[in-house]
Design a protein around this motif. Sequence first.
Motif, PDB file in Angstrom:
ATOM      1  N   GLY A  23       0.773  -1.234   0.000  1.00 47.07           N
ATOM      2  CA  GLY A  23       0.000   0.000   0.000  1.00 47.07           C
ATOM      3  C   GLY A  23       0.803   1.282   0.000  1.00 47.07           C
ATOM      4  O   GLY A  23       0.257   2.353   0.276  1.00 47.07           O
ATOM      5  N   LYS A  25       2.289   3.133  -2.533  1.00 46.30           N
ATOM      6  CA  LYS A  25       1.848   4.116  -3.527  1.00 46.30           C
ATOM      7  C   LYS A  25       0.417   4.566  -3.248  1.00 46.30           C
ATOM      8  O   LYS A  25       0.095   5.759  -3.373  1.00 46.30           O
ATOM      9  CB  LYS A  25       1.968   3.536  -4.944  1.00 46.30           C
ATOM     10  CG  LYS A  25       3.403   3.232  -5.362  1.00 46.30           C
ATOM     11  CD  LYS A  25       3.508   2.829  -6.807  1.00 46.30           C
ATOM     12  CE  LYS A  25       2.760   1.541  -7.124  1.00 46.30           C
ATOM     13  NZ  LYS A  25       3.321   0.374  -6.427  1.00 46.30           N
ATOM     14  N   SER A  26      -0.441   3.647  -2.854  1.00 46.40           N
ATOM     15  CA  SER A  26      -1.819   4.025  -2.530  1.00 46.40           C
ATOM     16  C   SER A  26      -1.862   5.025  -1.380  1.00 46.40           C
ATOM     17  O   SER A  26      -2.677   5.957  -1.372  1.00 46.40           O
ATOM     18  CB  SER A  26      -2.637   2.787  -2.173  1.00 46.40           C
ATOM     19  OG  SER A  26      -2.760   1.922  -3.289  1.00 46.40           O
ATOM     20  N   TYR A  29      -0.758   8.493  -2.770  1.00 48.44           N
ATOM     21  CA  TYR A  29      -1.775   9.129  -3.605  1.00 48.44           C
ATOM     22  C   TYR A  29      -2.987   9.547  -2.784  1.00 48.44           C
ATOM     23  O   TYR A  29      -3.573  10.612  -3.025  1.00 48.44           O
ATOM     24  CB  TYR A  29      -2.199   8.180  -4.730  1.00 48.44           C
ATOM     25  CG  TYR A  29      -1.049   7.695  -5.594  1.00 48.44           C
ATOM     26  CD1 TYR A  29       0.092   8.470  -5.779  1.00 48.44           C
ATOM     27  CD2 TYR A  29      -1.101   6.451  -6.211  1.00 48.44           C
ATOM     28  CE1 TYR A  29       1.140   8.017  -6.564  1.00 48.44           C
ATOM     29  CE2 TYR A  29      -0.054   5.994  -6.995  1.00 48.44           C
ATOM     30  CZ  TYR A  29       1.056   6.776  -7.161  1.00 48.44           C
ATOM     31  OH  TYR A  29       2.099   6.309  -7.938  1.00 48.44           O
ATOM     32  N   ALA A  30      -3.367   8.722  -1.810  1.00 47.46           N
ATOM     33  CA  ALA A  30      -4.504   9.081  -0.963  1.00 47.46           C
ATOM     34  C   ALA A  30      -4.198  10.336  -0.155  1.00 47.46           C
ATOM     35  O   ALA A  30      -5.056  11.208   0.006  1.00 47.46           O
ATOM     36  CB  ALA A  30      -4.853   7.922  -0.034  1.00 47.46           C
ATOM     37  N   ARG A  52      -2.000  10.477 -11.509  1.00 47.07           N
ATOM     38  CA  ARG A  52      -2.411  10.741 -10.135  1.00 47.07           C
ATOM     39  C   ARG A  52      -2.013  12.133  -9.653  1.00 47.07           C
ATOM     40  O   ARG A  52      -2.343  12.520  -8.546  1.00 47.07           O
ATOM     41  CB  ARG A  52      -1.806   9.697  -9.192  1.00 47.07           C
ATOM     42  CG  ARG A  52      -2.158   8.251  -9.527  1.00 47.07           C
ATOM     43  CD  ARG A  52      -3.672   8.050  -9.584  1.00 47.07           C
ATOM     44  NE  ARG A  52      -4.319   8.410  -8.334  1.00 47.07           N
ATOM     45  CZ  ARG A  52      -4.679   7.542  -7.402  1.00 47.07           C
ATOM     46  NH1 ARG A  52      -4.453   6.262  -7.586  1.00 47.07           N
ATOM     47  NH2 ARG A  52      -5.284   7.947  -6.300  1.00 47.07           N
ATOM     48  N   ASN A 200      -2.964  -2.231   5.775  1.00 46.37           N
ATOM     49  CA  ASN A 200      -3.866  -1.941   4.659  1.00 46.37           C
ATOM     50  C   ASN A 200      -4.642  -3.185   4.224  1.00 46.37           C
ATOM     51  O   ASN A 200      -4.340  -4.297   4.622  1.00 46.37           O
ATOM     52  CB  ASN A 200      -3.050  -1.391   3.488  1.00 46.37           C
ATOM     53  CG  ASN A 200      -3.917  -0.855   2.370  1.00 46.37           C
ATOM     54  OD1 ASN A 200      -4.998  -0.317   2.618  1.00 46.37           O
ATOM     55  ND2 ASN A 200      -3.477  -1.008   1.145  1.00 46.37           N
ATOM     56  N   LEU A 233      -8.163   1.961  -1.141  1.00 46.85           N
ATOM     57  CA  LEU A 233      -8.822   2.154  -2.428  1.00 46.85           C
ATOM     58  C   LEU A 233     -10.240   2.677  -2.278  1.00 46.85           C
ATOM     59  O   LEU A 233     -10.913   2.945  -3.280  1.00 46.85           O
ATOM     60  CB  LEU A 233      -8.814   0.851  -3.225  1.00 46.85           C
ATOM     61  CG  LEU A 233      -7.419   0.304  -3.572  1.00 46.85           C
ATOM     62  CD1 LEU A 233      -7.548  -0.945  -4.435  1.00 46.85           C
ATOM     63  CD2 LEU A 233      -6.570   1.356  -4.268  1.00 46.85           C
ATOM     64  N   SER A 237     -11.088   5.942   3.747  1.00 49.06           N
ATOM     65  CA  SER A 237      -9.959   5.010   3.785  1.00 49.06           C
ATOM     66  C   SER A 237      -9.611   4.518   5.187  1.00 49.06           C
ATOM     67  O   SER A 237      -8.982   3.477   5.338  1.00 49.06           O
ATOM     68  CB  SER A 237      -8.732   5.668   3.170  1.00 49.06           C
ATOM     69  OG  SER A 237      -8.416   6.875   3.830  1.00 49.06           O
TER      70      SER A 237
END
Length: 242
Positions: A23, A25-26, A29-30, A52, A200, A233, A237
């Motif tokens: 998780g 990169k997620s 970006y989040a 992104r 995550n 995702l 979150s």
Amino acid sequence: MPTSLVDALEADSGVTCVVGAGGKKSTLYALADRLERAIVTATVRIPPFADRMAKLAVTKRPDDVVRSTETWPLGLVPAREGDDRYLGYEPATIDELTGHGGVPILVKADGARTRWLKAPAENEPQLPSSADIVVPIASVRIVGKRLGEEHVHRPERVAAVADLEVGDRISPADVATVLTSEAGGYKDVPDGATVVPLLNMADTPELEATAREIATEIRERRDVPRVVVTRLLEEESIVAVV
């Protein structure tokens, strides 16, 4: 209890570095989506992420771009390597970026090849000395899986850290051990940085329960301010903060 990802990770200022697997990169970006301004960058290779960012600059002079931009979030990388990834900056370059009007800097500081758990190699992580927050990440979904290359990056290193054999099933305690070890999630954390573990992929009640079990094991091993449980995702979150 923090109710936003930004608050939970204390990422509204300074340098936040993500390490681990499942998780990274997620998370970057989040956070970038939830901050008014943010720089997203890396000290290791990172896949293309222009879609992104509001702007992606490929530059050897990131300072100049930060001074002139009015477009956020801003992605910064020094060069492309082939068609499928960018290179990362030297950690010292990230240190030089600090102080630009308080813009939060979000850094991918190691790689995991989309696996769910990892322990760092000798040359990892690449953490800048200016790191304020270090976020070691693991996927809750790794619990119950066998320790092998399908789900674990460098399984032999995880085996050494968690006192396992390749092929063993991974328990919540094993995940906590990796995330809190000086050879795992705490490797090379700069003096003064705060470590906030993140679990995550807690996408079901059963996985949330597993995450809480891991979080309890983490807190038995380390004095962390909190453990953040997420499903990155999703729009909402945050699953729990333990």
